[in-house]
Design an enzyme around this catalytic site. Structure first.
Site, PDB file in Angstrom:
ATOM      1  N   CYS A  91     -17.737  62.922  -8.762  1.00  0.00           N
ATOM      2  CA  CYS A  91     -16.766  64.137  -8.633  1.00  0.00           C
ATOM      3  C   CYS A  91     -17.101  65.179  -9.205  1.00  0.00           C
ATOM      4  O   CYS A  91     -16.338  66.400  -8.827  1.00  0.00           O
ATOM      5  CB  CYS A  91     -15.209  63.648  -8.828  1.00  0.00           C
ATOM      6  SG  CYS A  91     -14.918  62.093  -8.042  1.00  0.00           S
ATOM      7  N   GLN A 151     -11.944  53.179  -7.982  1.00  0.00           N
ATOM      8  CA  GLN A 151     -11.105  53.995  -8.692  1.00  0.00           C
ATOM      9  C   GLN A 151      -9.571  53.991  -8.865  1.00  0.00           C
ATOM     10  O   GLN A 151      -9.211  54.135  -9.767  1.00  0.00           O
ATOM     11  CB  GLN A 151     -11.298  55.513  -8.354  1.00  0.00           C
ATOM     12  CG  GLN A 151     -12.862  55.626  -8.593  1.00  0.00           C
ATOM     13  CD  GLN A 151     -13.226  57.278  -8.305  1.00  0.00           C
ATOM     14  OE1 GLN A 151     -12.245  58.068  -8.402  1.00  0.00           O
ATOM     15  NE2 GLN A 151     -14.601  57.899  -8.417  1.00  0.00           N
ATOM     16  N   ARG A 205       2.009  69.366   1.200  1.00  0.00           N
ATOM     17  CA  ARG A 205       3.182  69.010   1.807  1.00  0.00           C
ATOM     18  C   ARG A 205       4.369  69.928   1.011  1.00  0.00           C
ATOM     19  O   ARG A 205       4.857  69.601   0.219  1.00  0.00           O
ATOM     20  CB  ARG A 205       3.424  67.614   1.570  1.00  0.00           C
ATOM     21  CG  ARG A 205       2.169  66.616   2.007  1.00  0.00           C
ATOM     22  CD  ARG A 205       2.550  65.231   1.855  1.00  0.00           C
ATOM     23  NE  ARG A 205       1.361  64.590   2.482  1.00  0.00           N
ATOM     24  CZ  ARG A 205       0.661  63.805   1.430  1.00  0.00           C
ATOM     25  NH1 ARG A 205       0.886  64.026   0.125  1.00  0.00           N
ATOM     26  NH2 ARG A 205      -0.432  63.121   1.609  1.00  0.00           N
ATOM     27  N   SER A 208       7.552  67.589   0.426  1.00  0.00           N
ATOM     28  CA  SER A 208       7.686  66.550  -0.383  1.00  0.00           C
ATOM     29  C   SER A 208       8.877  66.429  -1.150  1.00  0.00           C
ATOM     30  O   SER A 208       9.419  67.411  -1.648  1.00  0.00           O
ATOM     31  CB  SER A 208       6.049  66.360  -1.310  1.00  0.00           C
ATOM     32  OG  SER A 208       5.943  65.378  -1.528  1.00  0.00           O
ATOM     33  N   SER A 242      -5.331  61.595  -5.351  1.00  0.00           N
ATOM     34  CA  SER A 242      -5.798  62.757  -4.628  1.00  0.00           C
ATOM     35  C   SER A 242      -6.044  62.431  -3.226  1.00  0.00           C
ATOM     36  O   SER A 242      -6.153  60.891  -2.941  1.00  0.00           O
ATOM     37  CB  SER A 242      -7.078  63.076  -5.236  1.00  0.00           C
ATOM     38  OG  SER A 242      -7.895  62.167  -5.548  1.00  0.00           O
ATOM     39  N   HIS A 343      -9.436  66.702  -2.483  1.00  0.00           N
ATOM     40  CA  HIS A 343     -10.416  66.186  -3.290  1.00  0.00           C
ATOM     41  C   HIS A 343     -12.010  66.015  -2.588  1.00  0.00           C
ATOM     42  O   HIS A 343     -12.102  64.619  -2.541  1.00  0.00           O
ATOM     43  CB  HIS A 343     -10.168  65.214  -4.165  1.00  0.00           C
ATOM     44  CG  HIS A 343     -11.181  64.690  -5.413  1.00  0.00           C
ATOM     45  ND1 HIS A 343     -12.067  65.895  -5.744  1.00  0.00           N
ATOM     46  CD2 HIS A 343     -11.450  63.798  -6.193  1.00  0.00           C
ATOM     47  CE1 HIS A 343     -12.812  65.055  -6.490  1.00  0.00           C
ATOM     48  NE2 HIS A 343     -12.283  63.772  -6.929  1.00  0.00           N
ATOM     49  N   CYS A 373     -12.762  64.054 -14.251  1.00  0.00           N
ATOM     50  CA  CYS A 373     -13.431  62.503 -14.269  1.00  0.00           C
ATOM     51  C   CYS A 373     -14.309  62.140 -13.176  1.00  0.00           C
ATOM     52  O   CYS A 373     -14.162  62.678 -12.099  1.00  0.00           O
ATOM     53  CB  CYS A 373     -12.162  61.592 -14.388  1.00  0.00           C
ATOM     54  SG  CYS A 373     -11.190  61.710 -12.976  1.00  0.00           S
TER      55      CYS A 373
END
Length: 389
Positions: A91, A151, A205, A208, A242, A343, A373
């Site tokens: 990442c 993950q 969103r 949300s 993500s 992501h 991370c």
């Protein structure tokens, strides 16, 4: 003294990384090529002067194989004299591209580079293993006989071991969407897909709510993992994690005096770097030691940092980092993060830098810290300093 500066950067809209997503069907080489073209147009730099294009890409298989950075340079119509290299630090790949570019400038190896990243997760998904072969080997399997984990399971372990509740994760996720909706996306440039122009992030969103987030089921529970980790409460959902995404980015870095001699205004200096490793089963916790290592190298404290960009791989990851570092939550991801924006793993680092730059400029802050991370229990951390003129 040589200094590495970010002159400017662009990114594509981030789209849902699945069939039907706004960028689906666009070849990843063409996506990155459009970002390179937009960067040259935005900055006015002659591509002939670019000495290298360092490109992050995680799943370098299928359509993303064959040194995708070089393929995109040629697809963008840049001179054949412009080389490129592609790298994978999971990442953190685009962030590592930026770090390597800045280090090369400071060392005197380069004066002008592009750091880029791309990931078309709808085309080349994270589970791709085109040859169907073991990628661990006997020695690694023997060291971790129970096997690695997804993950999402690591995010669950972080929540369970640190007392992070579902409501706190959902509240953090809602904040991400609200902040992303309230701010224009820094550096975003439209991308052509066939006869369509895609000009906005697809994952934010605006409607949300906590109620909707609370209704989502756990995303990563299995009978095998529940038996292996009985302490997990299974609270991580698609809503507080993500989004799987397609996207690309490209940033122009130069030696500061070279930039000024070309009439370009540097936006920020890239000054300090750190990488760290941690438990590969917990996996997502190395941002804590990476942050401390970076601050130690720069002789700064958390209070000295005006803006933090901490990748929202999962809400539990950022909440754990906040608890361990004592950072002011108001300074963290003030324009939203990956929970809302998406992501695309090889490109997200560029988006973090663009958001950090924009937030520093908006607030008049001096220092920004970016940390990410990474799969395998790793993390990058980078310090930038806003240029005042």
């Amino acid at each position: 003294m040589r200094r590495a500066v970010i002159v400017d950067g662009v990114r594509s809209p981030f789209a849902k990384g699945r069939e039907g997503g706004a960028l689906h069907g666009l070849h990843p080489v063409d996506l990155l090529a459009q970002c390179l073209s937009a960067l040259a147009e935005r900055t006015g730099i002659d591509p002939e002067h670019v000495e290298d294009v360092i490109t992050g890409c995680v799943i370098q298989a299928g359509e993303q194989a064959g040194n995708i950075g070089r393929q995109a340079v040629l697809a963008a119509g840049w001179p054949e004299s412009v080389p490129a290299v592609s790298l994978d630090r999971k990442c953190g790949s685009a962030q590592q591209a930026i770090d390597f570019a800045a280090c090369g400038i400071i060392a005197g190896a380069y004066d002008i580079l592009v750091a880029a990243g791309v990931e078309m997760m709808s085309t080349v998904p994270a589970k791709t293993n085109r040859l169907g072969r073991d990628n661990m080997g006997a020695a690694l399997a023997a060291r971790y006989p129970d096997g690695m984990v997804h993950q999402g399971v690591s995010a669950e372990l972080i929540a369970a071991h640190n007392g992070i509740e579902r409501e706190a994760m959902d509240q953090f996720a809602l904040r991400s969407h609200q902040l992303a909706a309230a701010h224009a996306a820094p550096g975003l440039v439209p991308v052509r897909v066939g006869d369509r122009m895609v000009d906005r992030d697809e994952g934010v969103r605006t409607d949300s709510t906590l109620e909707r987030l609370a209704a989502l089921a756990p995303a990563f529970r299995s009978e095998e993992m529940a038996a292996r980790f009985p302490e997990i409460g299974w609270q991580v959902t698609a809503g507080n994690a993500s989004q799987v995404s397609d996207g690309a980015c490209a940033l122009l870095l130069m030696e500061e005096q070279v930039a000024r001699s070309l009439g370009l205004r540097p936006r920020a200096r890239v000054t300090h770097f750190a990488v760290a490793g941690d438990d590969p089963i917990m996996m997502l916790t190395a941002i804590v030691p990476a942050t401390h290592k970076l601050l130690g190298r720069a002789n700064l404290t958390m209070d000295d940092i005006d803006i933090f960009e901490v990748n929202e791989a999962f809400a539990s990851v950022v909440l754990h980092w906040l608890a361990e570092t004592g950072a002011d939550p108001a300074r963290v991801n003030p324009m939203g993060g990956a929970i809302a924006l998406g992501h695309p793993v090889g490109a997200s680092g560029g988006r973090l830098f663009l958001n950090c730059l924009a937030a520093l400029e908006e607030t008049g802050g001096r220092f920004g810290l970016v940390t990410m991370c990474e799969s395998g229990g790793m993390a990058n951390a980078t310090l930038i300093e806003r240029c005042e003129e």
